[in-house]
Design an enzyme around this catalytic site. Structure first.
Site, mmCIF file in Angstrom:
data_model
loop_
_atom_site.group_PDB
_atom_site.id
_atom_site.type_symbol
_atom_site.label_atom_id
_atom_site.label_comp_id
_atom_site.label_asym_id
_atom_site.label_seq_id
_atom_site.Cartn_x
_atom_site.Cartn_y
_atom_site.Cartn_z
ATOM 1 N N ASP A 9 0.840 -1.164 0.195
ATOM 2 C CA ASP A 9 0.145 0.255 -0.379
ATOM 3 C C ASP A 9 0.987 1.299 0.146
ATOM 4 O O ASP A 9 1.897 1.349 0.199
ATOM 5 C CB ASP A 9 -0.682 -0.322 1.324
ATOM 6 C CG ASP A 9 -1.664 1.105 1.378
ATOM 7 O OD1 ASP A 9 -1.748 1.490 0.421
ATOM 8 O OD2 ASP A 9 -1.771 1.834 2.713
ATOM 9 N N ASP A 11 -0.289 5.377 0.296
ATOM 10 C CA ASP A 11 -0.607 6.447 1.783
ATOM 11 C C ASP A 11 -0.443 6.010 3.277
ATOM 12 O O ASP A 11 -1.265 4.332 3.133
ATOM 13 C CB ASP A 11 -1.643 7.111 0.866
ATOM 14 C CG ASP A 11 -2.030 7.771 0.204
ATOM 15 O OD1 ASP A 11 -1.015 8.601 -0.213
ATOM 16 O OD2 ASP A 11 -2.402 7.552 -1.063
#
Length: 228
Positions: A9, A11
């Protein structure tokens, strides 16, 4: 444990979204003539998070999220504005923000040196995430960035991971590991797709969801100890 494919991932895991958002909102709101910037931020930030949660749950489409969040913001303060136009203006600011967390590039450097294949797996907006990665110091470590808007599906849908698997040469599910901070997107998505996962949990939150990570880790150093 014999992982080869690491799906990160972006953010809140590698990219410092809070700093990026704060800077971009300040510039954007000043440009719109807002004087009480903090008051606008205090309303927008939780509202925006709520819209992204709605997207994960299939309650809203990505275009509707993107094109209405700023018109909703200004409408709350009694001002009517074109949400689609505002979205493009904000995008110009946020796309230039490539801040990462301390140690992110060193983590990826160590994992690359250990022959892991590193991929991005993000629910972000294509133009924004592409711009932010270009302004970051971690882009060179990624074989590819998979962005939900481009793929027509998003975390936590199993289809998001199925489409990733189709595009990675010699991909083996049992050799893939999802690494992210969101239980509802990253970990639930990995559960849905049958992938092992690391819940990156630097704030040491309690898991009150049904999502079950394979590992729970609170620092980059712990990731290194597990993977290297």
């Amino acid at each position: 444990m014999s992982y080869k494919f690491l799906l990160f991932d972006l953010d809140h895991t590698l990219l410092d979204f809070d700093t990026a958002e704060d800077i971009a909102l300040t510039h954007f709101l000043k440009e719109q003539g807002v004087t009480d910037i903090q008051t606008y931020k205090d309303y927008y930030i939780p509202m925006n998070k709520g819209l992204w949660r709605d997207l994960e749950q299939g309650k809203i489409t990505k275009p509707k999220l993107v094109n209405t969040r700023f018109s909703r913001l200004f409408a709350h303060f009694g001002i009517e504005k074109d949400g689609s136009e505002l979205a493009l203006l904000y995008q110009q600011h946020i796309a230039q923000q490539g801040q990462t967390y301390a140690g992110a590039s060193e983590l990826l450097d160590s994992l690359t040196a250990a022959d892991y294949e590193i991929y991005g797996a993000t629910n972000g907006i294509t133009a924004i995430q592409t711009g932010r990665m270009a302004h970051s110091d971690i882009a060179p470590y990624f074989n590819h960035i998979f962005i939900s808007e481009k793929m027509g599906t998003q975390k936590p849908e199993a289809l998001f991971y199925e489409k990733i698997a189709e595009q990675i040469p010699d991909f083996v599910l049992s050799q893939a590991l999802m690494i992210g901070d969101s239980l509802t997107a990253d970990i639930a998505g990995a559960n849905n797709a049958g992938l092992d996962s690391i819940w990156y949990n630097p704030k040491k939150l309690i898991n009150t969801s049904s999502a079950q990570p394979t590992y729970t880790i609170s620092s980059y150093e712990e990731i290194k100890k597990l993977m290297l």
